[in-house]
Design a protein around this motif. Structure first.
Motif, PDB file in Angstrom:
ATOM      1  N   ASP A  83      30.632  39.461  43.329  1.00 27.29           N
ATOM      2  CA  ASP A  83      31.760  40.366  43.068  1.00 27.29           C
ATOM      3  C   ASP A  83      32.982  40.128  43.955  1.00 27.29           C
ATOM      4  O   ASP A  83      33.959  40.849  43.850  1.00 27.29           O
ATOM      5  CB  ASP A  83      31.344  41.838  43.152  1.00 27.29           C
ATOM      6  CG  ASP A  83      30.275  42.201  42.140  1.00 27.29           C
ATOM      7  OD1 ASP A  83      30.248  41.572  41.060  1.00 27.29           O
ATOM      8  OD2 ASP A  83      29.469  43.093  42.422  1.00 27.29           O
ATOM      9  N   PHE A  84      32.947  39.143  44.851  1.00 26.00           N
ATOM     10  CA  PHE A  84      34.122  38.800  45.643  1.00 26.00           C
ATOM     11  C   PHE A  84      34.740  37.546  45.051  1.00 26.00           C
ATOM     12  O   PHE A  84      34.129  36.477  45.061  1.00 26.00           O
ATOM     13  CB  PHE A  84      33.783  38.570  47.121  1.00 26.00           C
ATOM     14  CG  PHE A  84      33.674  39.837  47.899  1.00 26.00           C
ATOM     15  CD1 PHE A  84      34.789  40.375  48.521  1.00 26.00           C
ATOM     16  CD2 PHE A  84      32.462  40.504  47.988  1.00 26.00           C
ATOM     17  CE1 PHE A  84      34.687  41.558  49.239  1.00 26.00           C
ATOM     18  CE2 PHE A  84      32.355  41.676  48.706  1.00 26.00           C
ATOM     19  CZ  PHE A  84      33.465  42.213  49.329  1.00 26.00           C
ATOM     20  N   VAL A  85      35.936  37.684  44.541  1.00 29.04           N
ATOM     21  CA  VAL A  85      36.614  36.597  43.843  1.00 29.04           C
ATOM     22  C   VAL A  85      37.613  35.923  44.776  1.00 29.04           C
ATOM     23  O   VAL A  85      38.299  36.586  45.557  1.00 29.04           O
ATOM     24  CB  VAL A  85      37.350  37.145  42.593  1.00 29.04           C
ATOM     25  CG1 VAL A  85      38.168  36.060  41.922  1.00 29.04           C
ATOM     26  CG2 VAL A  85      36.346  37.748  41.622  1.00 29.04           C
ATOM     27  N   HIS A  86      37.681  34.606  44.663  1.00 35.29           N
ATOM     28  CA  HIS A  86      38.675  33.795  45.367  1.00 35.29           C
ATOM     29  C   HIS A  86      39.508  33.127  44.287  1.00 35.29           C
ATOM     30  O   HIS A  86      38.975  32.421  43.429  1.00 35.29           O
ATOM     31  CB  HIS A  86      38.001  32.754  46.262  1.00 35.29           C
ATOM     32  CG  HIS A  86      37.111  33.375  47.283  1.00 35.29           C
ATOM     33  ND1 HIS A  86      37.532  33.645  48.552  1.00 35.29           N
ATOM     34  CD2 HIS A  86      35.831  33.808  47.200  1.00 35.29           C
ATOM     35  CE1 HIS A  86      36.541  34.209  49.227  1.00 35.29           C
ATOM     36  NE2 HIS A  86      35.507  34.318  48.421  1.00 35.29           N
ATOM     37  N   ASP A  87      40.786  33.382  44.318  1.00 36.61           N
ATOM     38  CA  ASP A  87      41.720  32.873  43.308  1.00 36.61           C
ATOM     39  C   ASP A  87      42.681  31.938  44.032  1.00 36.61           C
ATOM     40  O   ASP A  87      43.526  32.385  44.810  1.00 36.61           O
ATOM     41  CB  ASP A  87      42.454  34.060  42.678  1.00 36.61           C
ATOM     42  CG  ASP A  87      43.251  33.703  41.441  1.00 36.61           C
ATOM     43  OD1 ASP A  87      43.413  32.513  41.150  1.00 36.61           O
ATOM     44  OD2 ASP A  87      43.735  34.641  40.785  1.00 36.61           O
ATOM     45  N   MET A  88      42.524  30.632  43.817  1.00 41.42           N
ATOM     46  CA  MET A  88      43.298  29.626  44.553  1.00 41.42           C
ATOM     47  C   MET A  88      44.270  28.928  43.614  1.00 41.42           C
ATOM     48  O   MET A  88      43.876  28.404  42.573  1.00 41.42           O
ATOM     49  CB  MET A  88      42.365  28.597  45.183  1.00 41.42           C
ATOM     50  CG  MET A  88      43.089  27.575  46.032  1.00 41.42           C
ATOM     51  SD  MET A  88      41.952  26.403  46.806  1.00 41.42           S
ATOM     52  CE  MET A  88      41.576  25.343  45.410  1.00 41.42           C
ATOM     53  N   LEU A  89      45.528  28.933  44.008  1.00 40.96           N
ATOM     54  CA  LEU A  89      46.564  28.257  43.236  1.00 40.96           C
ATOM     55  C   LEU A  89      47.219  27.189  44.088  1.00 40.96           C
ATOM     56  O   LEU A  89      47.345  27.353  45.310  1.00 40.96           O
ATOM     57  CB  LEU A  89      47.633  29.251  42.768  1.00 40.96           C
ATOM     58  CG  LEU A  89      47.162  30.233  41.681  1.00 40.96           C
ATOM     59  CD1 LEU A  89      46.466  31.421  42.302  1.00 40.96           C
ATOM     60  CD2 LEU A  89      48.321  30.677  40.849  1.00 40.96           C
ATOM     61  N   THR A 120      40.886  45.818  48.726  1.00 34.90           N
ATOM     62  CA  THR A 120      40.211  44.635  49.275  1.00 34.90           C
ATOM     63  C   THR A 120      41.043  43.360  49.149  1.00 34.90           C
ATOM     64  O   THR A 120      40.592  42.295  49.579  1.00 34.90           O
ATOM     65  CB  THR A 120      38.861  44.405  48.552  1.00 34.90           C
ATOM     66  OG1 THR A 120      39.114  44.075  47.169  1.00 34.90           O
ATOM     67  CG2 THR A 120      37.962  45.628  48.642  1.00 34.90           C
ATOM     68  N   VAL A 121      42.239  43.456  48.596  1.00 31.03           N
ATOM     69  CA  VAL A 121      43.052  42.265  48.327  1.00 31.03           C
ATOM     70  C   VAL A 121      43.595  41.661  49.621  1.00 31.03           C
ATOM     71  O   VAL A 121      44.158  42.357  50.468  1.00 31.03           O
ATOM     72  CB  VAL A 121      44.220  42.594  47.372  1.00 31.03           C
ATOM     73  CG1 VAL A 121      45.159  41.394  47.240  1.00 31.03           C
ATOM     74  CG2 VAL A 121      43.697  43.024  46.014  1.00 31.03           C
ATOM     75  N   SER A 122      43.416  40.351  49.731  1.00 32.67           N
ATOM     76  CA  SER A 122      44.028  39.570  50.807  1.00 32.67           C
ATOM     77  C   SER A 122      44.765  38.413  50.152  1.00 32.67           C
ATOM     78  O   SER A 122      44.145  37.569  49.487  1.00 32.67           O
ATOM     79  CB  SER A 122      42.950  39.041  51.756  1.00 32.67           C
ATOM     80  OG  SER A 122      43.522  38.141  52.689  1.00 32.67           O
ATOM     81  N   TRP A 123      46.104  38.370  50.301  1.00 30.13           N
ATOM     82  CA  TRP A 123      46.930  37.328  49.697  1.00 30.13           C
ATOM     83  C   TRP A 123      47.552  36.497  50.801  1.00 30.13           C
ATOM     84  O   TRP A 123      48.149  37.026  51.739  1.00 30.13           O
ATOM     85  CB  TRP A 123      48.034  37.953  48.835  1.00 30.13           C
ATOM     86  CG  TRP A 123      48.904  36.935  48.160  1.00 30.13           C
ATOM     87  CD1 TRP A 123      48.679  36.332  46.964  1.00 30.13           C
ATOM     88  CD2 TRP A 123      50.143  36.397  48.642  1.00 30.13           C
ATOM     89  NE1 TRP A 123      49.691  35.456  46.669  1.00 30.13           N
ATOM     90  CE2 TRP A 123      50.606  35.466  47.686  1.00 30.13           C
ATOM     91  CE3 TRP A 123      50.896  36.600  49.798  1.00 30.13           C
ATOM     92  CZ2 TRP A 123      51.789  34.754  47.851  1.00 30.13           C
ATOM     93  CZ3 TRP A 123      52.070  35.889  49.966  1.00 30.13           C
ATOM     94  CH2 TRP A 123      52.515  34.975  48.984  1.00 30.13           C
TER      95      TRP A 123
END
Length: 101
Positions: free
Chosen positions: A49-55, A87-90
């Motif tokens: 349930d912890f997503v990592h979204d890498m661009l 929980t968002v870390s950008w």
């Protein structure tokens, strides 16, 4: 080689699977493909349930501009409601070292 930047956003989903989250991102993916400096997007899960979204972007500036534009133009996207916003870390940073085949 032109400079690159990596944008990494991590967050917990609110009762959704990563698969459901990816399926809901069709509109976001289409938006990103039209943004100046966009190179690629990778979504993965290291913990349940912890997503990592890498661009990957051509520059920090282009990635940051696109993020602000996305938050304005797609503020009503259902994707945002799937994310536990607390929980968002950008983060975004220039690439310091790159090795390719």
């Amino acid at each position: 080689m032109k400079n690159q930047a990596i944008e990494l956003t991590t967050f917990k989903l609110k009762g959704f699977t990563t698969k459901h989250f990816i399926e809901a991102n069709i509109e976001i993916d289409a938006f990103l493909k039209c943004q100046k400096g966009f190179r690629s997007r990778t979504i993965f899960e290291l913990k349940k349930d912890f997503v990592h979204d890498m661009l990957v972007w051509d520059s920090v500036e282009e990635g940051t501009n696109a993020m602000h534009k996305l938050m304005t133009e797609l503020s009503d996207s259902p994707v945002h409601d799937m994310i536990d916003q607390s929980t968002v870390s950008w983060n975004i940073a220039p690439v310091e070292h790159f090795v390719n085949l």
